[in-house]
Design a protein around this motif. Structure first.
Motif, PDB file in Angstrom:
ATOM      1  N   VAL A 100       0.826  -1.214   0.000  1.00 32.05           N
ATOM      2  CA  VAL A 100       0.000   0.000   0.000  1.00 32.05           C
ATOM      3  C   VAL A 100       0.863   1.269   0.000  1.00 32.05           C
ATOM      4  O   VAL A 100       0.741   2.110  -0.909  1.00 32.05           O
ATOM      5  CB  VAL A 100      -1.006  -0.002   1.172  1.00 32.05           C
ATOM      6  CG1 VAL A 100      -1.599   1.387   1.384  1.00 32.05           C
ATOM      7  CG2 VAL A 100      -2.123  -1.002   0.907  1.00 32.05           C
ATOM      8  N   PRO A 101       1.753   1.490   0.985  1.00 32.44           N
ATOM      9  CA  PRO A 101       2.560   2.715   0.932  1.00 32.44           C
ATOM     10  C   PRO A 101       3.539   2.730  -0.237  1.00 32.44           C
ATOM     11  O   PRO A 101       3.889   3.800  -0.736  1.00 32.44           O
ATOM     12  CB  PRO A 101       3.292   2.725   2.282  1.00 32.44           C
ATOM     13  CG  PRO A 101       3.252   1.330   2.769  1.00 32.44           C
ATOM     14  CD  PRO A 101       1.990   0.730   2.234  1.00 32.44           C
ATOM     15  N   SER A 102       3.963   1.543  -0.680  1.00 30.25           N
ATOM     16  CA  SER A 102       4.870   1.499  -1.836  1.00 30.25           C
ATOM     17  C   SER A 102       4.172   2.026  -3.075  1.00 30.25           C
ATOM     18  O   SER A 102       4.739   2.820  -3.843  1.00 30.25           O
ATOM     19  CB  SER A 102       5.353   0.069  -2.077  1.00 30.25           C
ATOM     20  OG  SER A 102       6.177  -0.368  -1.028  1.00 30.25           O
ATOM     21  N   MET A 103       2.931   1.601  -3.300  1.00 30.14           N
ATOM     22  CA  MET A 103       2.198   2.070  -4.476  1.00 30.14           C
ATOM     23  C   MET A 103       1.913   3.560  -4.376  1.00 30.14           C
ATOM     24  O   MET A 103       2.020   4.291  -5.370  1.00 30.14           O
ATOM     25  CB  MET A 103       0.906   1.286  -4.646  1.00 30.14           C
ATOM     26  CG  MET A 103       0.095   1.713  -5.867  1.00 30.14           C
ATOM     27  SD  MET A 103      -1.331   0.661  -6.218  1.00 30.14           S
ATOM     28  CE  MET A 103      -0.518  -0.692  -7.066  1.00 30.14           C
TER      29      MET A 103
ATOM     30  N   GLU B 264       8.238  -1.821 -11.204  1.00 24.20           N
ATOM     31  CA  GLU B 264       9.683  -1.873 -10.990  1.00 24.20           C
ATOM     32  C   GLU B 264      10.039  -1.802  -9.507  1.00 24.20           C
ATOM     33  O   GLU B 264      11.199  -1.597  -9.145  1.00 24.20           O
ATOM     34  CB  GLU B 264      10.358  -0.716 -11.740  1.00 24.20           C
ATOM     35  CG  GLU B 264      10.149  -0.770 -13.245  1.00 24.20           C
ATOM     36  CD  GLU B 264      10.824   0.395 -13.971  1.00 24.20           C
ATOM     37  OE1 GLU B 264      11.782   0.960 -13.408  1.00 24.20           O
ATOM     38  OE2 GLU B 264      10.389   0.724 -15.091  1.00 24.20           O
ATOM     39  N   ARG B 265       9.053  -2.019  -8.638  1.00 28.92           N
ATOM     40  CA  ARG B 265       9.250  -1.809  -7.202  1.00 28.92           C
ATOM     41  C   ARG B 265      10.119  -2.860  -6.537  1.00 28.92           C
ATOM     42  O   ARG B 265      10.754  -2.588  -5.516  1.00 28.92           O
ATOM     43  CB  ARG B 265       7.891  -1.803  -6.491  1.00 28.92           C
ATOM     44  CG  ARG B 265       7.224  -3.158  -6.460  1.00 28.92           C
ATOM     45  CD  ARG B 265       5.776  -3.072  -6.040  1.00 28.92           C
ATOM     46  NE  ARG B 265       5.133  -4.375  -5.957  1.00 28.92           N
ATOM     47  CZ  ARG B 265       4.680  -5.055  -6.991  1.00 28.92           C
ATOM     48  NH1 ARG B 265       4.822  -4.570  -8.210  1.00 28.92           N
ATOM     49  NH2 ARG B 265       4.102  -6.221  -6.827  1.00 28.92           N
TER      50      ARG B 265
ATOM     51  N   LEU C 241      15.601   6.686 -13.740  1.00 31.80           N
ATOM     52  CA  LEU C 241      14.224   7.156 -13.831  1.00 31.80           C
ATOM     53  C   LEU C 241      14.189   8.651 -14.157  1.00 31.80           C
ATOM     54  O   LEU C 241      13.395   9.093 -15.003  1.00 31.80           O
ATOM     55  CB  LEU C 241      13.504   6.885 -12.509  1.00 31.80           C
ATOM     56  CG  LEU C 241      12.001   7.129 -12.465  1.00 31.80           C
ATOM     57  CD1 LEU C 241      11.285   6.266 -13.482  1.00 31.80           C
ATOM     58  CD2 LEU C 241      11.467   6.836 -11.070  1.00 31.80           C
ATOM     59  N   VAL C 242      15.055   9.436 -13.522  1.00 30.75           N
ATOM     60  CA  VAL C 242      15.132  10.867 -13.805  1.00 30.75           C
ATOM     61  C   VAL C 242      15.528  11.094 -15.263  1.00 30.75           C
ATOM     62  O   VAL C 242      14.961  11.964 -15.951  1.00 30.75           O
ATOM     63  CB  VAL C 242      16.130  11.556 -12.847  1.00 30.75           C
ATOM     64  CG1 VAL C 242      16.430  12.990 -13.297  1.00 30.75           C
ATOM     65  CG2 VAL C 242      15.585  11.555 -11.421  1.00 30.75           C
TER      66      VAL C 242
END
Length: 399
Positions: free
Chosen positions: A149-152, A164-165, A199-200
């Motif tokens: 939940v907090p990851s999403m 990609e988590r 990602l940046v």
């Protein structure tokens, strides 16, 4: 004052939900005492609420990484002196440098902006509870709910592809495990940094409606600065809240009368979150600050360069600040705890964390009225040797 020397920061607990008993003794007998750091430095340990807040609010104490002494061993060894913070690593900076970066993020974390996220957080929670029910009647609450939940949420906020988590979650877990070799810990941080840097780079060609894109388009930051700010937010945004959701659920299940009160009156959830933050105090190895000049603190003569480590678990159980502090009571007005820190370095994402916990606890116990532990509480594996305390896993059952 009589100086008692402690050879190490007390971490050993006799109860999963209570801080080390030695901290309580220190708080009552010697609120500030000598602490020998693993690198040989002779500094101080603060164990009460008033002194903790005093240190955190005093700009005569520094949070700069190059001055720091780490109060615990990593992989059984003393941690070498860290270098100065990289550009963008604002939590390890003071003064104008810290203010510059924090100001760029403050607008992203206003109460109003966070409240706008509530419907999306509710949907993420509902989706995971639905999947949990389909997976049941027994699940590990950490892997099924508390971690994703907090990851999403933080992935969506920053613009990190959720698919990609796995890599950054794995590396984050490695980085906060004090039993891991120091080189292994640093390699994990470097992999997360490389992940965010890539990602940046991609965001330049494919911008989105997210925080990383916003930082890039501000025109005030280099890619290195955006990367390091994103790294801090990504790690902090899922690691702490995930552990609070896991161990907070265990706490409520172990206090059925409190859980019954919460179910009977869901409006108590705001207060319950604050009480859980106070009672559990999952930040167990700091924060540490460095004196920039000679000063007096609680009767102790602090010299310039001295490290002062604050025990958050001890401060949040201080009877001079909280009535019956050893009791878990969701009716308690628990404001004033230092679970989110205090002063200029107070947790930037605390409002987001509160929203996630409020939504998650309320929905979890509403949708699963018979949620229960699948193993005795004594068999729940704890994160004893982690910088952030919590449960390794939480086997639960439901009908």
């Amino acid at each position: 004052m009589t100086e008692t020397l402690h050879p190490e920061l007390p971490l050993e607990r006799s109860s999963a939900l209570d801080p080390p008993a030695e901290l309580g003794i220190l708080r009552e007998t010697q609120p500030i005492s000598r602490l020998r750091y693993p690198d040989g430095h002779l500094g101080w340990l603060v164990a009460n609420h008033a002194l903790a807040r005093a240190v955190l609010a005093d700009n005569r104490f520094s949070n700069r990484s190059e001055l720091m002494h780490t109060p615990v061993r990593v992989g059984g060894k003393a941690v070498p002196p860290p270098p100065a913070a990289k550009p963008g690593m604002f939590i390890n900076m003071d003064g104008p440098a810290h203010s510059k970066y924090r100001k760029l993020l403050t607008g992203q974390f206003t109460v109003r902006r966070m409240n706008q996220l509530v419907p999306r957080v509710e949907q993420i929670v509902a989706d995971h509870l639905k999947a949990m029910r389909a997976q049941g009647p027994g699940v590990d609450l950490v892997s099924a709910f508390a971690l994703p939940v907090p990851s999403m949420v933080i992935c969506e906020l920053l613009g990190v592809p959720y698919e990609e988590r796995d890599s950054f979650q794995r590396d984050s877990k490695t980085a906060f495990n004090l039993e891991n070799d120091f080189d292994e810990v640093m390699a994990a941080f470097e992999r997360i940094e490389a992940f965010v840097a890539e990602l940046v780079r991609r965001k330049h060609g494919a911008p989105g409606d997210d925080m990383l894109t916003g930082l890039i388009e501000s025109g005030e930051l280099t890619d290195e600065e955006v990367t390091n700010m994103g790294l801090l937010l990504l790690i902090a945004g899922h690691e702490t809240t995930a552990n609070m959701l896991g161990i907070g659920t265990l706490t409520l299940l172990e206090h059925p009368e409190q859980l019954a009160a919460l179910r009977a009156d869901p409006s108590l959830v705001d207060n319950a979150v604050e009480e859980l933050m106070r009672y559990l105090s999952i930040i167990q190895i700091g924060p540490t600050r460095i004196a920039l000049e000679d000063l007096e603190l609680g009767g102790a003569e602090i010299k310039a360069g001295d490290a002062v480590t604050i025990s958050v678990p001890a401060a949040n159980r201080d009877p001079n600040r909280f009535d019956r502090p050893e009791e878990f009571d969701i009716h308690r007005p628990a404001t004033g705890h230092v679970g989110f820190g205090h002063g200029v370095h107070q947790c930037l994402g605390q409002q987001l964390a509160r929203i996630e916990m409020r939504v998650a606890y309320r929905a979890l116990f509403r949708e699963f009225p018979d949620l229960r532990l699948a193993v005795p509480a004594s068999e729940v594996p704890m994160r004893d040797q982690h910088a952030i305390y919590g449960v390794q896993s939480l086997p639960v059952e439901f009908t």
